[in-house]
Design an enzyme around this catalytic site. Structure first.
Site, PDB file in Angstrom:
ATOM      1  N   GLU A   1      40.978  10.515  31.265  1.00 33.77           N
ATOM      2  CA  GLU A   1      41.642   9.992  32.538  1.00 33.77           C
ATOM      3  C   GLU A   1      43.288  10.002  32.557  1.00 33.77           C
ATOM      4  O   GLU A   1      43.815   8.915  32.836  1.00 33.77           O
ATOM      5  CB  GLU A   1      40.930   8.750  33.026  1.00 33.77           C
ATOM      6  CG  GLU A   1      39.617   8.935  33.299  1.00 33.77           C
ATOM      7  CD  GLU A   1      38.883   7.557  33.484  1.00 33.77           C
ATOM      8  OE1 GLU A   1      38.167   7.292  34.460  1.00 33.77           O
ATOM      9  OE2 GLU A   1      39.126   6.508  32.991  1.00 33.77           O
TER      10      GLU A   1
HETATM   11  C1  NGO Z   1      35.140   5.586  32.247  1.00 33.00           C
HETATM   12  C2  NGO Z   1      36.555   5.546  31.764  1.00 33.00           C
HETATM   13  C3  NGO Z   1      36.569   4.053  31.182  1.00 33.00           C
HETATM   14  C4  NGO Z   1      35.773   3.069  32.143  1.00 33.00           C
HETATM   15  C5  NGO Z   1      34.300   3.479  32.203  1.00 33.00           C
HETATM   16  C6  NGO Z   1      33.624   2.541  32.948  1.00 33.00           C
HETATM   17  C7  NGO Z   1      35.825   6.858  30.182  1.00 33.00           C
HETATM   18  C8  NGO Z   1      35.430   7.758  29.179  1.00 33.00           C
HETATM   19  N1  NGO Z   1      36.711   6.428  30.584  1.00 33.00           N
HETATM   20  O1  NGO Z   1      34.749   6.371  30.961  1.00 33.00           O
HETATM   21  O2  NGO Z   1      37.845   3.623  31.079  1.00 33.00           O
HETATM   22  O3  NGO Z   1      35.816   1.709  31.599  1.00 33.00           O
HETATM   23  O4  NGO Z   1      34.241   4.859  32.700  1.00 33.00           O
HETATM   24  O5  NGO Z   1      32.291   2.888  32.932  1.00 33.00           O
END
Ligand code: NGO
Length: 509
Positions: free
Chosen positions: A318
């Site tokens: 992300e």
């Molecule tokens: C995503 C995000 C995390 C969140 C999570 C919540 C990933 C790999 N990055 O998973 O920062 O905490 O969802 O479900």
């Protein structure tokens, strides 16, 4: 099937018939039920190979409080009582497999390596009545059905992740989770040690990371961090349960705690305030600055020195505030630092947007199973740990009325956690690329051990079974019955699990 009797009068023990040998989660690869059962008694001894003393002590520690028997450790010799034998040529048991033979004389567990004995002990534990988990003397009888189990894992990587960044968890809380995971033969504990809301590991060369960056958490609580000694204690505790710690420092995004701790890490040189919300994607290390790499080198060097396991997880998910070019430049520069410290790169699957180095492992967390970039990387040699969010994310709500958790990947009942195949989920990726599975527990809404227990159980055992048991054993109707028999064990262990209506739990006493 479940081996529970209807006996309820005080004089009648709760469980009389020994449970079937196959009533274990994860289900063993090969089970041959038959022959006389074994019953523990006052005179039962635990016989151990020289290399199995640690596992023997662990087993004695599990059984003595509830059985009330002395269970002394003895060297191998006569094959009576409990035998934990290491044998270099036990068959094709590998690093983690074991064989468990139950006869009238006793229970013999044989393995090539101590990890196999440890997993065999978890099987033996599940074959005993749930009351064995109590820490005060229980009535028994302690009988195990006759027969033989030969068991090896499907995958070598069977992980669980705990996000200690969004909410901090103490060493004792993490150790409690490690013990719960060990019961299901999990062998990797991934610790998400840094994120926007908190930096959780002391780094000597950048002390404000933990001292300031670790000083809060989601909701504004006091946060916390592990000293190096505490982190090493966690690594040792995990190792005593044959579990390897995978530390994660998430980069270049999810870095507000670091950016808040040191102004120079920001492109504009100005430290932002600490963050206690739950948005993602707003932070980024400054990819163009030299200081960024001095920081990364120092953090990875100190973390590698504390970590005996093979993996350093560098996050990479992300990076919405990092340009695609910067992201690639950053990941391509950081990966060789990891390998330079003798470690294997593990990262979220977005790393396949850069150039995964030889040997790198991508942790797939998508939901669709169609991500072509990840498929292409897998075809080119990048290995995969499978964590599809709509099946393995333990922070997803079970249904709309679940108080804890998120729902961005959908509601995830235990049948969903179990209902997929790690080898085929990512369509077009070679099955041979799959190193294993992992169940992440993100902690935006999770802050206590009870919360962990509620979200992890019963879904964690479902993912653990996908990681351990052969694909041909996959059968929801059989799984839900074996899972149901775990309920009384969780009650005895004090785990506040979710009583899913999909599972025929035995009536509570
Ligand atoms: C995503 C995000 C995390 C969140 C999570 C919540 C990933 C790999 N990055 O998973 O920062 O905490 O969802 O479900």
């Amino acid at each position: 099937m479940v081996g529970l009797t209807a006996g309820t009068t005080a004089a009648v023990p709760r469980e009389v018939a020994a449970r079937p040998l196959a009533q274990v989660v994860p289900v063993p690869a090969v089970v041959r039920q038959g022959g006389a059962p074994y019953t523990f008694g006052e005179g039962t001894v635990i016989r151990v190979s020289p290399g199995a003393v640690g596992v023997g002590r662990y087993l004695a520690g599990l059984l003595r409080p509830s059985m009330g028997y002395p269970l002394p450790l003895r060297p191998l010799g006569r094959r009576d009582g409990i035998v934990l034998a290491l044998s270099g040529h036990a068959g094709d048991l590998g690093d983690e497999g074991y064989r468990l033979d139950v006869t009238k004389q006793g229970v013999a567990i044989t393995a090539e390596r101590p990890a196999g004995l440890f997993h065999g002990v978890q099987t033996l534990r599940q074959l005993l009545p749930a009351a064995v988990e109590e820490r005060t003397p229980q009535p028994g009888p302690w009988t195990v059905s006759g027969g033989t189990i030969t068991d090896v894992p499907r995958y070598s990587y069977r992980g669980a992740m705990l996000d200690v960044s969004r909410h901090f968890f103490t060493v004792a809380e993490v150790e409690r989770y490690i013990d719960q995971l060990a019961l299901y033969k999990i062998d990797y504990l991934h610790l998400h040690l840094s994120d926007d809301q908190g930096w959780r590991i002391a780094i000597s060369s950048w002390p404000r990371l933990a001292a300031y960056g670790g000083s809060t958490e989601v909701g504004g609580g006091p946060g916390g961090y592990y000293t190096k000694a505490q982190y090493e204690q966690l690594v040792r505790y995990a190792a005593s349960r044959y579990m390897t710690v995978v530390p994660e420092i998430d980069m270049p995004a999810h870095t507000n705690a670091a950016l808040a701790s040191y102004g120079p890490l920001n492109c504009d040189g100005v430290a932002p305030p600490l963050y206690t919300g739950t948005n993602v994607g707003f932070s980024s290390l400054c990819v163009a600055k030299a200081v960024t790499y001095r920081f990364v080198v120092d953090v990875l060097r100190e973390l590698a020195a504390l970590t005996p396991g093979p993996y350093l997880h560098i996050g990479g998910d992300e990076a919405h505030s990092t340009s695609a070019a910067d992201y690639t430049a950053f990941m391509d520069r950081v990966q060789p630092l990891v390998t330079g410290y003798g470690k294997t790169v593990l990262a979220w699957h977005e790393i396949t947007n850069a150039h995964p180095v030889q040997g790198a492992v991508a942790q797939y967390w998508g939901t669709a199973g169609t991500e072509q970039g990840v498929v292409a990387a897998a075809k080119a040699g990048t290995r995969l740990v499978m964590s599809p969010a709509n099946h393995t994310y333990l922070d997803m709500k079970y249904n709309p009325s679940t108080k804890l958790g998120l729902s961005w990947a959908g509601y995830t009942e235990v049948k969903d956690a179990y209902g997929w195949d790690p080898a085929t989920f990512l369509r077009g990726a070679p099955a041979s690329a799959v190193l294993g599975v992992e169940a992440p527990l993100w902690s935006e809404t999770i802050s206590t051990s009870d919360d962990i227990g509620y979200m992890a159980f019963p879904r964690l055992p479902a993912v653990a079974e996908l990681g351990w048991s052969p694909a041909v054993s996959h059968d929801w109707d059989a799984f839900r019955l074996r899972l149901a028999a775990q309920g009384p064990r969780w009650d005895a262990l004090g785990i506040d699990y979710y009583r899913s209506a999909q599972v025929p739990w035995p009536a509570q006493e």
